[in-house]
Write a protein that holds these residues in place. Structure first.
Motif, short mmCIF file in Angstrom:
data_model
loop_
_atom_site.label_atom_id
_atom_site.label_comp_id
_atom_site.label_asym_id
_atom_site.label_seq_id
_atom_site.Cartn_x
_atom_site.Cartn_y
_atom_site.Cartn_z
N SER A 46 -7.88 -76.33 42.23
CA SER A 46 -7.19 -76.47 43.66
C SER A 46 -5.55 -76.29 43.34
O SER A 46 -5.21 -76.62 42.25
CB SER A 46 -7.40 -77.76 44.29
N ALA A 48 -3.65 -78.52 44.52
CA ALA A 48 -3.26 -79.86 43.89
C ALA A 48 -3.17 -80.17 42.42
O ALA A 48 -2.24 -81.03 42.20
CB ALA A 48 -4.49 -81.08 44.34
N GLY A 72 -11.45 -89.45 43.96
CA GLY A 72 -11.20 -88.44 44.73
C GLY A 72 -10.94 -87.15 43.95
O GLY A 72 -10.01 -86.58 44.53
N ALA A 74 -12.77 -84.19 43.57
CA ALA A 74 -13.22 -82.69 43.90
C ALA A 74 -12.27 -81.99 44.61
O ALA A 74 -11.28 -82.45 45.25
CB ALA A 74 -14.50 -82.70 44.81
N PRO A 75 -11.99 -80.57 44.35
CA PRO A 75 -12.78 -79.76 43.68
C PRO A 75 -12.43 -79.81 42.15
O PRO A 75 -13.27 -79.18 41.45
CB PRO A 75 -12.55 -78.45 44.19
N GLY A 76 -11.52 -80.59 41.65
CA GLY A 76 -11.50 -80.65 39.99
C GLY A 76 -10.22 -80.51 39.56
O GLY A 76 -10.05 -80.21 38.55
N GLY A 77 -9.04 -80.07 40.46
CA GLY A 77 -7.82 -79.57 39.93
C GLY A 77 -6.97 -80.73 39.10
O GLY A 77 -6.66 -80.62 37.78
N TRP A 78 -7.03 -81.88 39.60
CA TRP A 78 -6.50 -83.14 38.83
C TRP A 78 -7.31 -83.20 37.54
O TRP A 78 -6.69 -83.54 36.41
CB TRP A 78 -6.47 -84.37 39.64
N ASP A 99 -16.32 -88.69 43.10
CA ASP A 99 -16.10 -87.94 44.54
C ASP A 99 -17.28 -88.18 45.33
O ASP A 99 -18.17 -88.16 44.91
CB ASP A 99 -15.50 -86.54 44.82
N LEU A 100 -17.14 -88.18 46.82
CA LEU A 100 -17.93 -88.08 47.92
C LEU A 100 -18.71 -86.97 47.64
O LEU A 100 -19.90 -86.83 48.01
CB LEU A 100 -17.48 -88.24 49.26
N LEU A 114 -19.75 -90.27 44.14
CA LEU A 114 -20.08 -91.73 44.69
C LEU A 114 -18.82 -91.96 45.63
O LEU A 114 -17.72 -91.20 45.41
CB LEU A 114 -19.70 -92.36 43.28
N ASP A 115 -19.25 -92.66 46.62
CA ASP A 115 -18.18 -93.17 47.59
C ASP A 115 -17.53 -94.49 46.82
O ASP A 115 -18.07 -95.46 46.48
CB ASP A 115 -19.03 -93.56 48.83
N PHE A 116 -16.53 -94.33 46.60
CA PHE A 116 -15.52 -95.20 46.03
C PHE A 116 -15.57 -96.68 46.73
O PHE A 116 -15.56 -97.66 46.22
CB PHE A 116 -13.96 -94.77 45.94
N ASP A 139 -6.25 -89.41 44.22
CA ASP A 139 -6.01 -88.32 45.30
C ASP A 139 -6.76 -88.40 46.43
O ASP A 139 -6.93 -87.39 47.46
CB ASP A 139 -6.09 -86.86 44.65
N ALA A 141 -8.39 -88.96 50.14
CA ALA A 141 -7.78 -89.03 51.50
C ALA A 141 -8.79 -89.54 52.33
O ALA A 141 -9.95 -88.84 52.14
CB ALA A 141 -7.33 -87.73 51.80
C1 LIG Z 1 -7.11 -83.87 48.43
S1 LIG Z 1 -8.93 -84.03 47.65
C2 LIG Z 1 -8.88 -84.15 46.14
C3 LIG Z 1 -8.34 -82.92 45.35
C4 LIG Z 1 -8.27 -83.19 43.90
N1 LIG Z 1 -7.35 -84.15 43.41
C5 LIG Z 1 -8.10 -81.92 42.99
O1 LIG Z 1 -7.12 -81.54 42.47
O2 LIG Z 1 -8.81 -81.01 43.41
C6 LIG Z 1 -9.38 -85.69 48.33
C7 LIG Z 1 -10.72 -85.96 47.93
O3 LIG Z 1 -10.89 -87.25 48.23
C8 LIG Z 1 -12.27 -87.58 48.38
N2 LIG Z 1 -12.63 -88.68 49.03
C9 LIG Z 1 -12.36 -89.23 50.13
N3 LIG Z 1 -12.83 -90.46 50.30
C10 LIG Z 1 -13.47 -90.94 49.21
C11 LIG Z 1 -14.19 -92.04 49.09
N4 LIG Z 1 -14.32 -92.98 49.60
N5 LIG Z 1 -14.54 -92.08 47.73
C12 LIG Z 1 -14.91 -91.00 46.84
N6 LIG Z 1 -14.05 -89.84 47.04
C13 LIG Z 1 -13.40 -89.82 48.44
C14 LIG Z 1 -12.42 -86.37 49.33
O4 LIG Z 1 -14.09 -86.16 49.31
C15 LIG Z 1 -11.87 -85.19 48.71
O5 LIG Z 1 -12.55 -84.41 47.77
#
Ligand SMILES: C[S@@+](CC[C@H](N)C(=O)[O-])C[C@H]1O[C@@H](n2cnc3c(N)ncnc32)[C@H](O)[C@@H]1O
Length: 237
Positions: A46, A48, A72, A74-78, A99-100, A114-116, A139, A141
């Motif tokens: 990503s 990001a 958070g 996915a997709p995995g850049g960080w 990540d969700l 997992l939902d945080f 990260d 959102a």
């Molecule tokens: C902007 S993306 C992250 C990009 C990521 N940092 C990267 O570098 O690829 C935000 C992510 O937050 C995840 N997210 C949002 N609410 C969440 C929650 N309650 N639990 C887990 N992940 C969550 C979304 O599914 C999404 O994949």
């Protein structure tokens, strides 16, 4: 997918507080975005990845051997950036990520879908971590509803939960980095964090789109639970 009043297809980008964009506009943006092209060339999942890279280049947060939590992810850049910097693939450091959504394997990264906000998430993360963390980064959102006030509360709620989790797992001296959106609603969180960390500031990396209210809250020098509790006790005396 919904259609707008002109009959054009629209995509609803719900995460990140972003507005609805027509598919044409979204595609144009992607094609003209130098970070998207660079991410493809560099093998990042990503754009990001460049936000974290930039923040890290400036503040030197990620070091070899560190334990990192990526919320958070996915997709995995960080995760890719963190794994490389801490040496997770060869076992020097550790990156645990949730990540969700599903996330393809990143070498050295332990991932759980997992939902945080699920009550079991903190315990699950602690098990994955198997010790203290040097950095908790988020990260995440929150999904938006379109109702401004509700969305702001949800966004701040997510960051506050992440900050609470960070204060439970961070080692003294640790770092909390989290995506926030400019709203003023995070003022009380800033006050709380200033108690627990030596330095708290907002940062906006160049890779974060200028037309977005997204920015990052960077809290460094975690004072540790014991120091914070002692300070709070002294204040009530
Ligand atoms: C902007 S993306 C992250 C990009 C990521 N940092 C990267 O570098 O690829 C935000 C992510 O937050 C995840 N997210 C949002 N609410 C969440 C929650 N309650 N639990 C887990 N992940 C969550 C979304 O599914 C999404 O994949």
């Amino acid at each position: 997918m919904a259609k707008d009043t002109t009959g054009r297809m629209r995509v609803t980008v719900k995460s990140g507080g972003r507005m609805k964009l027509s598919s044409k506009l979204w595609l144009e943006r992607q094609l003209n975005d130098p970070y998207v092209a660079q991410a493809k060339r560099d093998g990042y999942r990503s754009r990001a990845a460049y936000k974290l890279t930039e923040i890290d280049d400036k503040f030197r947060l990620l070091k070899s051997g560190m334990a990192v939590v990526d919320l958070g992810a996915a997709p995995g850049g960080w995760s890719q950036v963190a794994a490389k910097k801490v040496g997770a693939a060869d076992g020097r450091g550790k990156v645990v990520a949730i990540d969700l959504l599903e996330m393809g394997e990143v070498p050295g990264v332990t991932f759980a879908q997992l939902d945080f906000l699920d009550p079991s998430a903190p315990e699950r993360l602690r098990e994955m971590l198997g010790g203290g963390a040097d950095i908790v980064m988020s990260d995440m959102a929150a999904n938006t509803t379109g109702h401004r006030k509700t969305d702001q509360l949800r966004i701040v709620g997510l960051v506050e939960t992440a900050a609470m989790f960070a204060s439970e797992v961070l080692k003294p001296g640790g770092t909390f980095l989290a995506k926030v959106f400019q709203s003023g609603a995070d003022a009380s969180l800033m006050t709380e964090l200033k108690r627990d960390y030596a330095s708290v500031k907002h940062v906006k990396p160049a890779a974060s789109r200028k037309d977005s209210s997204e920015r990052y809250l960077l809290a460094t020098g975690f004072r540790g639970g014991a120091a914070r509790d002692a300070e709070a006790a002294a204040e009530t005396e």
